[in-house]
Design a protein around this motif. Structure first.
Motif, short mmCIF file in Angstrom:
data_model
loop_
_atom_site.label_atom_id
_atom_site.label_comp_id
_atom_site.label_asym_id
_atom_site.label_seq_id
_atom_site.Cartn_x
_atom_site.Cartn_y
_atom_site.Cartn_z
N ILE A 163 0.87 -1.18 0.00
CA ILE A 163 0.00 0.00 0.00
C ILE A 163 0.90 1.23 0.00
CG2 ILE A 163 -1.83 1.28 1.15
CD1 ILE A 163 -2.54 -1.38 2.62
N ILE A 164 0.70 2.09 -0.97
CA ILE A 164 1.44 3.34 -1.06
C ILE A 164 0.43 4.46 -0.93
CG2 ILE A 164 2.85 4.84 -2.52
CD1 ILE A 164 3.91 2.30 -3.89
N GLY A 165 0.72 5.43 -0.06
CA GLY A 165 -0.19 6.55 0.16
C GLY A 165 0.50 7.88 -0.04
N GLU A 166 -0.18 8.79 -0.70
CA GLU A 166 0.35 10.13 -0.96
C GLU A 166 -0.74 11.15 -0.67
OE1 GLU A 166 3.35 12.85 -1.98
OE2 GLU A 166 3.45 10.72 -1.48
N ALA A 167 -0.39 12.19 0.07
CA ALA A 167 -1.31 13.28 0.40
C ALA A 167 -0.92 14.51 -0.40
CB ALA A 167 -1.25 13.58 1.89
N LYS A 168 -1.92 15.18 -0.95
CA LYS A 168 -1.66 16.38 -1.74
C LYS A 168 -2.64 17.48 -1.37
CE LYS A 168 1.79 14.97 -4.15
NZ LYS A 168 3.11 15.54 -3.88
N THR A 169 -2.12 18.65 -1.12
CA THR A 169 -2.96 19.82 -0.87
C THR A 169 -3.41 20.39 -2.21
OG1 THR A 169 -1.06 21.31 -0.86
CG2 THR A 169 -1.73 20.37 1.27
N SER A 170 -4.33 21.32 -2.17
CA SER A 170 -4.84 21.93 -3.41
C SER A 170 -3.72 22.53 -4.25
CB SER A 170 -5.87 23.01 -3.08
OG SER A 170 -7.00 22.43 -2.49
N ASP A 218 -0.73 21.45 -4.55
CA ASP A 218 0.21 20.44 -5.07
C ASP A 218 -0.37 19.42 -6.03
OD1 ASP A 218 2.44 21.39 -3.78
OD2 ASP A 218 2.20 20.11 -2.03
N VAL A 219 -1.67 19.27 -6.06
CA VAL A 219 -2.29 18.17 -6.80
C VAL A 219 -1.83 18.08 -8.25
CG1 VAL A 219 -4.50 17.32 -7.71
CG2 VAL A 219 -4.33 17.98 -5.34
N ALA A 220 -1.79 19.19 -8.94
CA ALA A 220 -1.53 19.17 -10.39
C ALA A 220 -0.11 19.58 -10.77
CB ALA A 220 -2.54 20.06 -11.10
N ARG A 221 0.77 19.76 -9.82
CA ARG A 221 2.16 20.14 -10.14
C ARG A 221 2.87 19.02 -10.88
NH1 ARG A 221 4.12 23.39 -4.78
NH2 ARG A 221 2.99 25.29 -5.28
N MET A 222 3.83 19.38 -11.70
CA MET A 222 4.59 18.39 -12.46
C MET A 222 5.32 17.42 -11.52
SD MET A 222 5.10 17.19 -15.39
CE MET A 222 4.29 18.48 -16.31
N GLY A 273 1.21 -9.54 -6.09
CA GLY A 273 0.37 -9.60 -4.92
C GLY A 273 -0.66 -8.49 -4.99
N LYS A 274 -1.24 -8.15 -3.85
CA LYS A 274 -2.24 -7.09 -3.81
C LYS A 274 -1.54 -5.75 -3.63
CE LYS A 274 -6.17 -5.29 -1.30
NZ LYS A 274 -7.15 -5.45 -0.25
N ALA A 275 -1.81 -4.81 -4.53
CA ALA A 275 -1.22 -3.48 -4.44
C ALA A 275 -2.32 -2.42 -4.50
CB ALA A 275 -0.22 -3.25 -5.58
N VAL A 276 -2.19 -1.42 -3.64
CA VAL A 276 -3.16 -0.34 -3.57
C VAL A 276 -2.42 0.99 -3.50
CG1 VAL A 276 -5.09 0.66 -2.25
CG2 VAL A 276 -4.76 -1.82 -2.29
N PHE A 277 -2.87 1.95 -4.30
CA PHE A 277 -2.36 3.31 -4.21
C PHE A 277 -3.47 4.17 -3.64
CE2 PHE A 277 -1.66 7.57 -6.24
CZ PHE A 277 -0.59 7.94 -5.44
N LEU A 278 -3.21 4.80 -2.49
CA LEU A 278 -4.16 5.70 -1.85
C LEU A 278 -3.66 7.13 -2.02
CD1 LEU A 278 -4.57 3.90 1.61
CD2 LEU A 278 -6.14 3.80 -0.32
N VAL A 279 -4.54 8.00 -2.42
CA VAL A 279 -4.17 9.42 -2.48
C VAL A 279 -5.25 10.20 -1.75
CG1 VAL A 279 -5.21 9.76 -4.76
CG2 VAL A 279 -3.45 11.32 -3.97
N ALA A 280 -4.81 11.06 -0.83
CA ALA A 280 -5.74 11.88 -0.06
C ALA A 280 -5.60 13.32 -0.53
CB ALA A 280 -5.44 11.78 1.43
N ILE A 309 -7.63 14.97 -9.41
CA ILE A 309 -6.77 13.82 -9.14
C ILE A 309 -7.28 12.57 -9.85
CG2 ILE A 309 -7.84 13.08 -6.96
CD1 ILE A 309 -4.08 13.13 -7.73
N TYR A 310 -8.59 12.42 -9.92
CA TYR A 310 -9.17 11.26 -10.61
C TYR A 310 -8.71 11.24 -12.07
CZ TYR A 310 -12.59 8.15 -12.74
OH TYR A 310 -13.18 7.13 -13.45
#
Length: 135
Positions: free
Chosen positions: A61-68, A70-74, A92-99, A108-109
């Protein structure tokens, strides 16, 4: 580098989500670069360090948080690409979570869908809609 209060809140949402996914017994394997009680996540091949990382047995599981801001920065897009690539190659089972703040859900979608076309696989992508706009 000092993290913003909003970024820290978003990271904590990811940590809570990962904890609920893996169960109490395996929470000790959660890593975070923001929360003090956790080990530091490893660097990805491209040199990026995710905000939250969990790998135990055959689950990643990899998680990344982005503020408004940062969301669209290169730089952020390069991070997403690195993390989705890692998920696509994982056996195996892999999940990417972004908040993100809920106001950034569509951005982000769409960004992640474009990147996923480059890295097909059986991994899952979840968007956690967090707090509102800028604090």
């Amino acid at each position: 580098m000092s993290e913003s209060a909003q970024h820290i809140q978003l990271v904590n949402l990811i940590i809570d989500e990962v904890a609920s996914m893996v169960g109490e017994t395996n929470q000790c394997f959660i890593m975070s670069d923001v929360a003090d009680d956790y080990a530091l996540p490893p660097l990805m091949e491209e040199g990026y360090r995710p905000d939250v990382y969990y790998q135990y047995q055959n689950c990643l599981i990899i998680g990344e948080a982005k503020t408004s801001d940062d969301v669209a920065r290169m730089h952020s897009k390069s991070q997403y690409e690195s993390y989705l690539k890692k998920c696509s190659l994982f056996t195996g089972k892999a999940v990417f979570l972004v908040a993100v703040p809920w106001t950034e859900h569509a951005t982000i979608y769409n960004t992640l869908r474009r990147i996923q076309r480059k890295y097909p696989g059986a991994y899952e992508v979840r968007i956690i809609d967090g707090i509102g706009g800028a604090i």
